[in-house]
Motif scaffolding. Sequence first.
Motif, short mmCIF file in Angstrom:
data_model
loop_
_atom_site.label_atom_id
_atom_site.label_comp_id
_atom_site.label_asym_id
_atom_site.label_seq_id
_atom_site.Cartn_x
_atom_site.Cartn_y
_atom_site.Cartn_z
N SER A 70 -0.71 10.04 -1.68
CA SER A 70 -1.93 10.41 -0.97
C SER A 70 -1.67 11.66 -0.14
N ARG A 94 -6.36 10.74 1.08
CA ARG A 94 -7.01 10.61 -0.22
C ARG A 94 -5.96 10.49 -1.31
N GLN A 95 -6.22 9.63 -2.27
CA GLN A 95 -5.27 9.45 -3.36
C GLN A 95 -5.26 10.68 -4.25
N PHE A 128 -4.91 3.51 -0.82
CA PHE A 128 -5.67 4.75 -0.97
C PHE A 128 -6.51 4.79 -2.24
#
Length: 600
Positions: A35, A39-40, A353
């Motif tokens: 991440s 956010r992944q 995530f």
Amino acid sequence: MHDKTLLCCCLLLLFLLPLWTQEQKEVKPTWYVYSLGGRQIGRAAVGYLVERDVVRKKKLRYRSQGSVSYEEYSAVLNRDFSLCSLSLKTKEQGQNEGLWVITVSDRIVIQTPEQVLTLPGQKLYLEIEDWLRQLFLAQPVTGKVYQGALLASNRREVTRAKARYMGAVELPLGFYTHSCHAFKVITQELKNFWAEAWLDQNGNLVSYRLGSFIVLPMPSYWQAEYETHEAIAAPMVFDVADISRIALEAGGDGQMTVKAGDYQKMEGQELVLHQLPPPPSLSLETLAALLAQLTPFRYAPLTHPLIRKTAAVARQDARTPLAMIRNITGWVSRHMVREQTPSGLELAMAFAFVPEAPALTVVALCRDCGIPARVTAGLRYHPGRWVYTCWPEVYLKAWYPLDYSDTDAFAGGASFLALLPDTTWIEQKQPPALALTMHSVVKKGRLLDLAQPATFCLATHNVFSDWLLGIGCDKPAGWDIATKDITSDFLLWHGSRSELILCKIFALPKPLNEIIASLQKKMGEEEQWQVLWQARRDFAQGNGLELALKSPRGGAIYRAFLAEKGCKGVLLLLIAAPDELAAAEKSLQTMVVSLKLELP
């Protein structure tokens, strides 16, 4: 003699069988998620197989951002986990597969798709995790600094590294606490930034952090490969929350998976999505029986202190289910969707995530408060497309889909098409292949038949209204609108000569002032556009800004008007020859003064 030979063969087979079994043993990989900024951005599967003389390592890595789609390598390591040889395959979007081969002996030979490089031979580690594993197995001393050499991230050179062993620690990670050994590490590439890494009792990497970049292990139920699903094109209808009914036809491989539900039903050959009536006010006691019958929530231990603590904060002082739901969705919107606060990051991390983290959080918090909730996978309508996604649902005499991106949790409109109730795309590699054809929409009580332009587009001698795009204005004298395209968010006006007004309607990803700042930067720095002047220009239903722009090509002058109302924006761009500009500008002002971004 024959019996002795047979006996020797049997003894030899018994001796070799464990070795053969060890060599054939399947390496069970450990899955990790990457991440950045909460956010992944990718996933990886890593597996080691320790043999008598070597260690075999396999790694498969996917990236959801950037140009690299995936890379896969198989490496042979020495018993101290230093690199012996590597075969690496990379696949970039839109390009052919690339092959890298690296061997380490008295010299390091790196063969890339473009060239062959030769470096002086030395003990070299493929990645930080391999080097730290060796340091851990050698029983490092707390506080001592160790030095080594790693293959650089570009895999074309060697970078020096330092690591300091910080001792044994208990690492809270998501919903669980891990007994770990902590390291701080730095390489020449990281310059002055120290990273943190934690290994478990067997030397396996548990987590790695460098600023907002975090590597975490993925729970077993998220280890299956899943990909980003392409959206399905659809007509362009704005103000989705105002849509109370969508009639469509669902075909393709997934036709049988579309089943009737509380907010979707079959009417003849059409699948009808409809907005549910306002939810009733029920007590927690009324909902308790159904909550006890729901499938256990597999994605989080609902008794975990993190869930309990967050639920108590998110619901605030609400006492009824409706108030709790609205407060919870508001909390998730503020802390996990619109921005990533420390509290939101903690929940996103707990859910590895995954993109479904906000929906999973809403369900977990609602269940903790005694409200029956589940997560459903399907398609959600956005202007111009159906998007594969997941959303939370709560039960209030019917299953209500929740919209944590809106100010009202129940304001999603008839925009949800459920395909997998009580589950997510995590558990299904590929969604059903659907072909969706929209026939009609009911918006603010008005039936818009997509095959009959007269039901959604009105153009008289002095008034123009488009109920699909949700825009209206006075029609300038002598100007006409081009043919209406239901799949476009553009409208094109043309005057009596060569002048044009381009109108674009769009969903605002961020406030107008931020868009204007980025617009000026782009035009001023990248394309050498010149902003001659700008002035604030509000209109009846919202905020606006007028701009005069000078083109880098030929010095042409353009007039533009940007406006916003809520999460909806519009751009009016006047294109005219210099001798026609003054007259055309009066027509633009006629549209600006009368502009409506919300129709009755």
